[in-house]
Design a protein around this motif. Structure first.
Motif, PDB file in Angstrom:
ATOM      1  N   GLY A 189      11.464   8.185  -2.963  1.00 22.61           N
ATOM      2  CA  GLY A 189      10.401   7.546  -3.721  1.00 22.61           C
ATOM      3  C   GLY A 189       9.037   7.758  -3.103  1.00 22.61           C
ATOM      4  O   GLY A 189       8.055   8.063  -3.798  1.00 22.61           O
ATOM      5  N   SER A 222      12.281  15.224  -4.763  1.00 24.92           N
ATOM      6  CA  SER A 222      11.208  14.600  -5.551  1.00 24.92           C
ATOM      7  C   SER A 222      10.556  15.618  -6.481  1.00 24.92           C
ATOM      8  O   SER A 222      10.278  15.322  -7.652  1.00 24.92           O
ATOM      9  CB  SER A 222      10.166  13.997  -4.606  1.00 24.92           C
ATOM     10  N   VAL A 227       6.574   5.182  -9.783  1.00 25.06           N
ATOM     11  CA  VAL A 227       7.741   5.429  -8.933  1.00 25.06           C
ATOM     12  C   VAL A 227       8.314   4.079  -8.547  1.00 25.06           C
ATOM     13  O   VAL A 227       7.598   3.217  -8.026  1.00 25.06           O
ATOM     14  CB  VAL A 227       7.365   6.232  -7.671  1.00 25.06           C
TER      15      VAL A 227
END
Length: 394
Positions: free
Chosen positions: A207, A182, A200
């Motif tokens: 996520g 991420s 997102v």
């Protein structure tokens, strides 16, 4: 065995057996438990006693279809290969001249050690190493192209090891690579997200931690879209300012409304479908940026004209490059977010096929399933937690 290997540093305090239990690929979709030799660390390598390993969606792909190196190279299915890449553990042997780490040190790992000599590696893009899948050139990707963590021991290049703070538990440490992926996505978008709006799409593990990392870096607002309220609720706990249930609302219309019709500055696309890719395109503002952190398994039609007309930039990421795992781990160590909110189940290594099934079928709301070898400290801790949590299976 280790004390007889030239140049290897060991200690009786961390006795290393000659063989270990490990899971290897059989036919596609099949895992087989075997006894195999414990690997020996070479130059710039350390032997890690694996204390915990998390299951990633990529592991499921590798079990079904083979390693990325075999898929990309058109090679046969890689039987006898040990997958698993999101692991942590204890340093129990050091290769010749390795003094960057100490025996007994707790570390978490990242997957990729590039060859170190190609153009991409020299740019810090070792997850895109031009010698990917070639250990003869120095490339390693544990659990992808070289044996990984569904075992009791694994050898890692020292560039992939990160020391752990004393207060961080084993299960949390396995999530550093997920958070690192991420972080890598936000890095490729420019990294300067403080005060910028971020959406997102897809509340899977990457996520959800993209929400956490974006919020920790000061993004505002952070918007999360998805189809499962239970996942959206976790997203809110991890810092999402707004969540959108796309079963009830159009993600694009909702995001546009929240941003006065302009769209968000950044989108991190973590669902990997044709629909969500086009939603990401439509919810991004002019001059904004999109990171594709997931990918569809078939060809997808995307509105390229909209991207061009609106000067929207698109970046694809692979893994956790540019030292993103180290930076994400720093946020975790500083308690900027609680990654354990996505850890839902724990199984012993002996029950790996069951753990895989929980992860694949999302049984009992599974997000991150962690596996621990028998007798490890992780197993003892999780066994104690089991009495208080029906979602732990040890």
């Amino acid at each position: 065995m280790m004390d007889k290997a030239p140049g290897i540093t060991t200690s009786p305090q961390y006795a290393v057996p000659k063989t270990m239990r490990a899971w290897v690929l059989g036919d596609p979709g099949q895992l087989i438990a075997i006894e195999k030799p414990v690997p020996v660390p070479g130059r710039a390598e350390a032997l890690i006693r694996i204390d915990a390993v998390a299951i990633c969606a990529t592991d499921l792909e590798i079990i079904e279809h083979g390693s990325p190196a075999s898929i990309l190279g058109g090679l046969p299915f890689n039987k006898n290969f040990t997958p698993g890449h999101e692991y942590m553990g204890t340093v129990v042997a050091l290769g010749p001249s390795v003094d960057e780490f100490s025996l007994g040190q707790r570390v978490t790992v990242e997957i990729h050690a590039g060859c170190g000599q190609c153009k991409r590696c020299r740019q810090g893009m070792y997850t895109s190493c031009l010698n990917y899948g070639r250990p003869d050139k120095g490339h390693r990707a544990n659990g992808f192209t070289t044996d990984g963590g569904f075992a009791e021991y694994a050898v890692n290049h020292i560039n992939t090891l990160h020391p752990l703070p004393d207060g961080m538990g084993d299960a949390e440490a396995t999530l550093a690579v997920t958070a690192g992926t991420s972080m890598y996505g936000l890095t490729e978008l420019g990294g300067l997200v403080a005060g910028e709006s971020v959406a997102v799409t897809g509340p899977g593990a990457i996520g959800l931690l993209a929400v956490a990392v974006a919020k920790a870096l000061g993004a505002s607002p952070v918007i999360l879209t998805g189809t499962r309220e239970s996942r959206l609720a976790i997203g809110r706990e991890l810092g999402a300012d707004i969540t959108i249930d796309v079963r009830q609302n159009s993600a694009v219309e909702a995001v546009r409304k929240l941003t006065n019709g302009i769209g968000v500055d950044y989108v991190v696309e973590c669902a990997g479908t044709e629909d969500t890719i086009n939603e990401a395109i439509r919810m991004t503002s002019r001059g904004g940026k999109i990171c594709l952190a997931a990918f569809p398994h078939t060809l997808a039609n995307a509105d390229i004209a909209h991207l061009v007309k609106n000067n929207i930039y698109v970046f694809g990421i692979r893994g956790e490059g540019r030292s993103a795992t180290r930076r994400a781990l720093a946020l975790m160590a500083d308690k900027r977010f609680d990654a354990t909110k996505i850890h839902t189940h724990t199984f012993p290594l002996a029950e790996l096929p069951t753990a895989i099934r929980y992860a694949r079928e999302r049984i009992d709301g599974a997000i991150k399933v962690v596996v621990v070898p028998a007798g490890s400290q992780s197993e003892k801790v999780e066994a104690a937690r089991t009495t208080n949590s029906p979602r732990m299976h040890v």
